[in-house]
Design an enzyme around this catalytic site. Structure first.
Site, mmCIF file in Angstrom:
data_model
loop_
_atom_site.group_PDB
_atom_site.id
_atom_site.type_symbol
_atom_site.label_atom_id
_atom_site.label_comp_id
_atom_site.label_asym_id
_atom_site.label_seq_id
_atom_site.Cartn_x
_atom_site.Cartn_y
_atom_site.Cartn_z
ATOM 1 C CD GLU A 110 1.383 -5.448 -7.227
ATOM 2 O OE1 GLU A 110 0.944 -5.852 -8.522
ATOM 3 O OE2 GLU A 110 0.671 -4.530 -6.413
ATOM 4 C CG HIS B 293 -1.322 -0.465 -0.579
ATOM 5 N ND1 HIS B 293 -0.927 -1.483 -1.484
ATOM 6 C CD2 HIS B 293 -2.114 -0.968 0.269
ATOM 7 C CE1 HIS B 293 -1.653 -2.464 -1.210
ATOM 8 N NE2 HIS B 293 -2.441 -2.155 -0.088
ATOM 9 C CD GLU C 270 0.957 -5.177 -2.628
ATOM 10 O OE1 GLU C 270 0.932 -5.440 -3.713
ATOM 11 O OE2 GLU C 270 1.127 -3.904 -2.404
ATOM 12 C CE1 TYR D 30 -2.906 8.477 10.756
ATOM 13 C CE2 TYR D 30 -2.460 6.043 10.625
ATOM 14 C CZ TYR D 30 -2.808 7.162 11.320
ATOM 15 O OH TYR D 30 -3.468 6.902 12.561
ATOM 16 C CD GLU E 255 -0.712 -1.230 -5.670
ATOM 17 O OE1 GLU E 255 -0.263 -0.804 -4.724
ATOM 18 O OE2 GLU E 255 -0.896 -2.293 -5.898
ATOM 19 C CD GLU F 287 2.606 0.065 -1.850
ATOM 20 O OE1 GLU F 287 1.909 -0.667 -2.793
ATOM 21 O OE2 GLU F 287 2.607 -0.603 -0.986
ATOM 22 C CG HIS G 227 -2.580 -5.955 -5.469
ATOM 23 N ND1 HIS G 227 -2.118 -4.941 -4.939
ATOM 24 C CD2 HIS G 227 -4.051 -5.963 -5.310
ATOM 25 C CE1 HIS G 227 -2.799 -4.321 -4.476
ATOM 26 N NE2 HIS G 227 -4.084 -4.864 -4.527
HETATM 27 MN MN MN Z 1 -0.025 -4.150 -5.042
HETATM 28 FE FE FE Z 2 0.587 -2.005 -2.820
#
Ligand code: MN
Ligand code: FE
Length: 360
Positions: free
Chosen positions: A200, A131, A234, A137, A128, A97, A237
């Site tokens: 991606e 992500h 994504e 987390y 990103e 990411e 993206h």
């Molecule tokens: Mn992405």
């Molecule tokens: Fe991503």
């Protein structure tokens, strides 16, 4: 044509022709190089529209409960291969990411010139970050040793190969580019295709499919939810980079030679091979409802959609999607959205700032 505005004792003269000239100078590359962030008048409407869509999809990792995931992670009910898939997902995406975000900030956003393109790329880079943060987390919630994730990135050869495949290209473009030459224009176009469609668009989908297969069997609801949000991001993206590439080619016809199209097709073929090797590492044995062969077929199917998306011929015409349910997973309905209140608030705020098409 000049328009003058008198406000108090001052008169401002605005030159319409100059404004139109500035609009005409908006280009994907080699456009007017300006530090002024003049989004209006919009030339690339898709970029502004996608920016709005992406912003309305905003999510934060901490809003997703991880309790059930933690219980399952600690229990003895989990098969070794299921635990391994989660580790591979966390290990791969933790750095992948960030690599995408870094390429946007240091290559793509640097080289494009139209402000609305920089706008959507800024949002893309931020997603990103979200992500990457969601992986932090997950790691902290499950209590995975962070050094183990770092080690996976260096010690699993199929992860290392996927990383080198994109990083070597990105690094090569961090120098003085002469985007007046066909060679450098093609290098930039290749970077767009590599990151948007190969990485991606294709190399993320093996693990997306595996994690969401587990989620579909009611395993790891928190991680699954985060992957659903990520997958939805994504898909935007991929669309940003597809549009960017299409407009770049339209404005620079010298890029799109038969040799270059062949080069991109070969690049996708390599991406698919690396992904298939990686899938076999993620799934060394078949788990409940998960077979490496099906995931490999899925990658063939996805890669062909990406190729067709940019007007290239598929590698495996007619290959079928073994996981039609995966497309539905991405389609996150509002009522399933437990932080709906917040999303609605965001959307209300954005409605105030929206501009009708005919005002532009
Ligand atoms: Mn992405
Ligand atoms: Fe991503």
């Amino acid at each position: 044509m000049e328009k003058s505005y008198t406000i108090g004792d001052k008169t401002f003269i605005l030159d319409q022709a100059k404004a139109e000239e500035a609009f005409a100078a908006k280009k994907v590359i080699n456009g007017k190089d300006t530090m002024f962030f003049n989004i209006l008048p919009l030339k690339y409407q898709w970029a502004y529209d996608l920016y709005k869509t992406m912003k309305n999809n905003h999510w934060e990792p901490e809003d997703i409960p991880m309790q059930k995931d933690v219980e399952l992670w600690r229990s003895s009910e989990l098969a070794d291969v299921e635990r391994w898939i989660i580790k591979m997902a966390i290990g791969y995406f933790s750095a992948a990411e960030g690599i995408v975000g870094d390429n946007i900030q240091h290559v793509t956003r640097e080289l494009v010139t139209a402000p609305e393109l920089k706008l959507v790329l800024g949002r893309h880079a931020h997603e990103e970050n979200i992500h990457a943060d969601s992986l932090v987390y997950m790691i902290s919630s499950l209590g995975i040793n962070p050094h183990e994730c770092e080690a996976m990135f260096e010690d699993i050869p199929t992860i290392e190969k996927k990383t080198d495949f994109v990083v070597s290209n990105s690094r090569a473009l961090r120098r003085e580019m002469n985007l007046e030459t066909t060679e450098d224009k093609q290098a930039f176009a290749k970077n767009m295709f590599l990151f948007g469609q190969c990485m991606e668009g294709t190399q993320f989908y093996g693990l997306f499919g595996m994690v969401l297969s587990l989620y579909r069997q009611n395993k790891f609801p928190g991680i699954g939810q985060m992957f659903r949000y990520t997958l939805r991001d994504e898909s935007n993206h991929i669309e940003v980079f597809r549009n960017l590439l299409m407009d770049l080619i339209e404005e620079n016809e010298d890029i799109w030679t038969p040799e270059f199209r062949e080069e991109l097709t070969d690049l996708m073929r390599e991406a698919v091979n690396l992904e298939k090797e990686f899938i076999r590492d993620c799934l060394p044995v078949n788990a409940v409802g998960l077979s490496a062969d099906e995931f490999c077929q899925y990658i063939d199917y996805i890669a062909d959609r990406r190729l067709e998306g940019v007007g290239l011929k598929p590698l495996n015409p007619g290959v079928e999607n073994p996981f039609p349910w995966l497309a539905e997973m991405m389609d996150i309905k509002k009522e399933q959205n437990f932080f709906e209140g917040r999303v609605t608030e965001y959307q209300k705020a954005s409605a105030l700032g929206s501009v009708d098409d005919d005002e532009l």
